[in-house]
Design an enzyme around this catalytic site. Sequence first.
Site, PDB file in Angstrom:
ATOM      1  N   TYR A 142       0.869  -1.181   0.000  1.00 10.38           N
ATOM      2  CA  TYR A 142       0.000   0.000   0.000  1.00 10.38           C
ATOM      3  C   TYR A 142       0.899   1.223   0.000  1.00 10.38           C
ATOM      4  O   TYR A 142       1.850   1.298   0.792  1.00 10.38           O
ATOM      5  CB  TYR A 142      -0.880  -0.014   1.254  1.00 10.38           C
ATOM      6  CG  TYR A 142      -1.748   1.213   1.427  1.00 10.38           C
ATOM      7  CD1 TYR A 142      -2.909   1.382   0.690  1.00 10.38           C
ATOM      8  CD2 TYR A 142      -1.401   2.199   2.358  1.00 10.38           C
ATOM      9  CE1 TYR A 142      -3.717   2.506   0.871  1.00 10.38           C
ATOM     10  CE2 TYR A 142      -2.193   3.317   2.535  1.00 10.38           C
ATOM     11  CZ  TYR A 142      -3.351   3.471   1.785  1.00 10.38           C
ATOM     12  OH  TYR A 142      -4.137   4.580   1.966  1.00 10.38           O
ATOM     13  N   ASP A 232       9.263   2.173  -0.841  1.00 15.18           N
ATOM     14  CA  ASP A 232       8.349   2.936   0.005  1.00 15.18           C
ATOM     15  C   ASP A 232       8.701   2.580   1.450  1.00 15.18           C
ATOM     16  O   ASP A 232       8.278   1.539   1.966  1.00 15.18           O
ATOM     17  CB  ASP A 232       6.905   2.553  -0.338  1.00 15.18           C
ATOM     18  CG  ASP A 232       5.897   3.230   0.587  1.00 15.18           C
ATOM     19  OD1 ASP A 232       6.321   3.809   1.615  1.00 15.18           O
ATOM     20  OD2 ASP A 232       4.692   3.165   0.293  1.00 15.18           O
ATOM     21  N   LYS A 260       5.735   9.010   8.265  1.00 16.76           N
ATOM     22  CA  LYS A 260       5.546   8.531   9.642  1.00 16.76           C
ATOM     23  C   LYS A 260       6.665   9.012  10.565  1.00 16.76           C
ATOM     24  O   LYS A 260       6.665  10.161  10.968  1.00 16.76           O
ATOM     25  CB  LYS A 260       5.368   7.012   9.651  1.00 16.76           C
ATOM     26  CG  LYS A 260       4.139   6.578   8.810  1.00 16.76           C
ATOM     27  CD  LYS A 260       3.714   5.176   9.072  1.00 16.76           C
ATOM     28  CE  LYS A 260       2.639   4.690   8.113  1.00 16.76           C
ATOM     29  NZ  LYS A 260       1.283   5.035   8.467  1.00 16.76           N
TER      30      LYS A 260
HETATM   31  N1  HOZ Z   1      -1.002   3.697   6.366  1.00  8.66           N
HETATM   32  C1  HOZ Z   1      -1.614   3.355   7.596  1.00  8.66           C
HETATM   33  C2  HOZ Z   1      -2.394   2.103   7.510  1.00  8.66           C
HETATM   34  N2  HOZ Z   1      -1.692   1.041   6.991  1.00  8.66           N
HETATM   35  C3  HOZ Z   1      -2.433   4.407   8.236  1.00  8.66           C
HETATM   36  C4  HOZ Z   1      -2.908   5.494   7.365  1.00  8.66           C
HETATM   37  C5  HOZ Z   1      -4.334   5.391   7.046  1.00  8.66           C
HETATM   38  O1  HOZ Z   1      -4.668   4.744   6.056  1.00  8.66           O
HETATM   39  O2  HOZ Z   1      -5.108   5.977   7.789  1.00  8.66           O
END
Ligand code: HOZ
Length: 420
Positions: A142, A232, A260
Amino acid sequence: MSTSSELLAQARRVIPGGVNSPVRAFSAVEGDPPFIDRGEGVHLYDVDGNRYIDLVGSWGPLILGHAHPFVVDAVRAAMARGASFGAPTEAEVRFAEDIVAAVPSVEQVRLVSSGTEATMHALRLARGFTGRDAVLKLDGCYHGAHDTVLVSAGSGVATYARPGSPGILAPATLTAPFNDLDAAVARLEAHPVAAVILEPVAGNMGCVAPAPGYLEGLREACTAHGTLLIFDEVMTGFRLALGGAQERFGVTPDLTCLGKIVGGGLPLAAFGGRREIMQRLSPVGPVYQAGTLSGNPLAVAAGRATLQLLREPGFYDHLEHISEGLEARLAGPVARAGASLSRVGSMMTLFFRATPPRRFAEVKECDFERFARFHRACLEEGVYLPCSQYEAAFLPALLTDEDLDQTAAAIARALARSAA
Ligand code: HOZ
């Protein structure tokens, strides 16, 4: 009715689903999400007065726990000087120098405000640099919520069992299974591909480690085909080592996306890489990229303060020790539950499957109903875990032995309670 549930009902009247990001909705687990009042160190407190050990850490950024005094002081001092200028500052330069010094692939870096922006701009840059349209992404990875990468994506997209999203335009996105080198090489041989983008350790289909040789093989194949390799490292950057997964695994991509931890809990992300590629960015090059709040002084202050503490000698050894400690304490209860624990550094996922998955298709075979029961039992036992089997937990470096004992005992009880 709890105060959290009352707030959720109010939220749903004015915010779609009551949340500002879908993964927060608890739709795949039992019960409503607790509304958070505050965080202190390794603990979260909800509006109903419940206290949790927090193993989500705002989905990764809070490696130093909540409201670390050193970070709070840095942000307070920055705020007193002005929240935003939309103009260059010395702090951005020093911060960029810190990032370049830490991350092996990064010779130049540009600051943005979210991981989604970082991957979107890195992919545009790769297309601009190579003159090719197609990109290859790996199933279950993702990379944020923009068109090119909302295909066969993990995180909330997987949690809600969607193959992608209506409304996206991604005709040039190719996919291959994560951890299947032959499949990726076949795509590169069949198409001129601008970039391969992946999470070097997947965190958005739960924590899935790269197979031995996989990252090295992708590096070699990308070089052979004139394709840029993009890591990523939004989750893994400054988490698996100061230099991220690329330092830990010794594989250097062409471009790296960070988010992050780099923002110390404030909205900041970055992308960077080889100078010759980064020099294609506007204003020196033709590839346009911009943002009013990019390099925001508060976020830069939080990020710099965080990185300063991460550079302390022994920080990552200590974090590894803590993470090993939790894994060791959980080994027996996890095995007795017929589950498995997948851990890389301080990222981990408890999968309801006998062996840790290597691919997205294997994650989909987990017992999701049991995960839902387990998650609710963990909350009742005072442990706050990600609310989807497709997510990773992130340990904060402040966990004490006593915290680890209590956390492992609570998770063991939740495992027992979640048995059908
Ligand atoms: N990327 C995170 C979840 N895998 C948190 C961000 C979100 O989608 O709220």
